[in-house]
Design a protein around this motif. Sequence first.
Motif, PDB file in Angstrom:
ATOM      1  N   CYS A  38       0.860  -1.181   0.000  1.00  0.00           N
ATOM      2  CA  CYS A  38       0.000   0.000   0.000  1.00  0.00           C
ATOM      3  C   CYS A  38       0.895   1.230   0.000  1.00  0.00           C
ATOM      4  O   CYS A  38       2.047   1.171   0.424  1.00  0.00           O
ATOM      5  CB  CYS A  38      -0.888  -0.094   1.241  1.00  0.00           C
ATOM      6  SG  CYS A  38      -1.299   1.429   2.042  1.00  0.00           S
ATOM      7  N   THR A  40       0.919   3.761   1.856  1.00  0.00           N
ATOM      8  CA  THR A  40       1.378   4.148   3.194  1.00  0.00           C
ATOM      9  C   THR A  40       2.639   3.370   3.568  1.00  0.00           C
ATOM     10  O   THR A  40       3.603   3.932   4.095  1.00  0.00           O
ATOM     11  CB  THR A  40       0.265   3.868   4.231  1.00  0.00           C
ATOM     12  OG1 THR A  40      -0.918   4.521   3.800  1.00  0.00           O
ATOM     13  CG2 THR A  40       0.656   4.369   5.604  1.00  0.00           C
ATOM     14  N   HIS A  60      -0.386  -3.747   6.816  1.00  0.00           N
ATOM     15  CA  HIS A  60      -1.658  -3.578   7.542  1.00  0.00           C
ATOM     16  C   HIS A  60      -2.886  -3.946   6.719  1.00  0.00           C
ATOM     17  O   HIS A  60      -4.001  -3.800   7.201  1.00  0.00           O
ATOM     18  CB  HIS A  60      -1.770  -2.137   8.039  1.00  0.00           C
ATOM     19  CG  HIS A  60      -1.756  -1.140   6.927  1.00  0.00           C
ATOM     20  ND1 HIS A  60      -0.597  -0.612   6.432  1.00  0.00           N
ATOM     21  CD2 HIS A  60      -2.743  -0.627   6.174  1.00  0.00           C
ATOM     22  CE1 HIS A  60      -0.878   0.196   5.429  1.00  0.00           C
ATOM     23  NE2 HIS A  60      -2.185   0.195   5.240  1.00  0.00           N
ATOM     24  N   GLU A  61      -2.693  -4.399   5.490  1.00  0.00           N
ATOM     25  CA  GLU A  61      -3.840  -4.852   4.683  1.00  0.00           C
ATOM     26  C   GLU A  61      -3.677  -6.354   4.517  1.00  0.00           C
ATOM     27  O   GLU A  61      -2.708  -6.807   3.914  1.00  0.00           O
ATOM     28  CB  GLU A  61      -3.833  -4.154   3.317  1.00  0.00           C
ATOM     29  CG  GLU A  61      -3.962  -2.640   3.440  1.00  0.00           C
ATOM     30  CD  GLU A  61      -3.898  -1.923   2.092  1.00  0.00           C
ATOM     31  OE1 GLU A  61      -3.909  -2.596   1.049  1.00  0.00           O
ATOM     32  OE2 GLU A  61      -3.828  -0.689   2.109  1.00  0.00           O
ATOM     33  N   GLU A 147      -9.610  -2.765   3.841  1.00  0.00           N
ATOM     34  CA  GLU A 147      -9.283  -1.449   4.398  1.00  0.00           C
ATOM     35  C   GLU A 147      -9.208  -0.342   3.354  1.00  0.00           C
ATOM     36  O   GLU A 147      -9.901   0.678   3.488  1.00  0.00           O
ATOM     37  CB  GLU A 147      -7.984  -1.511   5.210  1.00  0.00           C
ATOM     38  CG  GLU A 147      -7.702  -0.198   5.918  1.00  0.00           C
ATOM     39  CD  GLU A 147      -6.437   0.497   5.493  1.00  0.00           C
ATOM     40  OE1 GLU A 147      -6.044   1.444   6.161  1.00  0.00           O
ATOM     41  OE2 GLU A 147      -5.837   0.112   4.468  1.00  0.00           O
TER      42      GLU A 147
HETATM   43 ZN   LIG Z   1      -3.175   0.810   3.377  1.00  0.00          ZN
END
Ligand SMILES: [Zn+2]
Length: 345
Positions: A38, A40, A60-61, A147
């Motif tokens: 991602c 981020t 985090h995904e 997300e």
């Molecule tokens: Zn993300």
Amino acid sequence: MMRGTVLVRPGTIELREVPRPRPDADGVVVRVRAALTCGTDLKAFLRGHPKFPMPTLFGHEFAGELAEVGREVRGLHAGDPIMAAPTAPCGTCYFCARAQENLCEQVMDTMVLGAYAEYVKLPGSVVRTNLYAKPQALPYAEAALLEPLACVLHGLDRIPIRPDDTVVLVGAGAIALLHLLVLRARGVERVVVVARNAARAAQATELGAAEVLGMSAEQARASVLELTQGRGADVVIECTGQVAVWELAPSLARRGGQVVLFGGCPTDSVVRFDTNRLHYDEVSVSSPFHLTPRAVRASYELLSSGAFSGAALIAAEYPLEQLGEALDRQRRGDGAKFAIVPGAR
Ligand SMILES: [Zn+2]
Ligand SMILES: [Zn+2]
């Protein structure tokens, strides 16, 4: 023990043997079956991130199956396939009480980091609020879009869009392409994508963009006016996180139009707007951040509906060992997202 990717400092990741997490009494541990790269994570990897104190596990995904369930957790069992958002609101602060859970005082502090690993631990708050059973037919990598798709739905929730609107998306990364897919699924015929990268422009066309303008946002203004009888777009959604594009976005909108500034800019950025456009032309500007439980539910329902597929956004799969290569391809714009699959060869 397990294998997990540690972001040691900006520019350096290491796949290490680290302790396998154990669940809190009200939490769970997930065996990761797919984690997605991602923007981020890429930013954190390239230049650091205030929410990622290093060294840290990251990613985090994700989606996977429950490996271990805390003793107070009811209704969930080891082996269950699940998908979850990486954060959850506290439910009791000022913002939560006003249904602005994305702004919850605790929402970012409890963020799950560590999906680029064999196992990841989820706190009780996530289990109670933002965890869903993954439908059998939904591939793990697509379930991991929960997300980012929820963030997109949260932003779109805040503005009225009609099927006959002309919507301009500036940028053609994963977030722009997710907007494109959602808008098309909602029957918006005329989505115009501004994308300089030729491969991404081609992908936007494939995914249903009515027009793709292969030029900078600045150059696109004349074309957008031409496409709209000189009015400007009904809705402009900025998906680049660049100050220059934020400043330019209102000039692409019609009088009374909506501008969504979606991409976060570097810390301490300052932008300037022409007050005439915002006041006399009544161009509204919003800048949605993160997600609410409502948006996560909507994202879950859309992904599970069978009528929506994010598969095209996932350019390739890599094993944990090759996360660096995946991030490098993402940095080059050579694919919107990559799935990291522990154990894949
Ligand atoms: Zn993300
Ligand atoms: Zn709260």
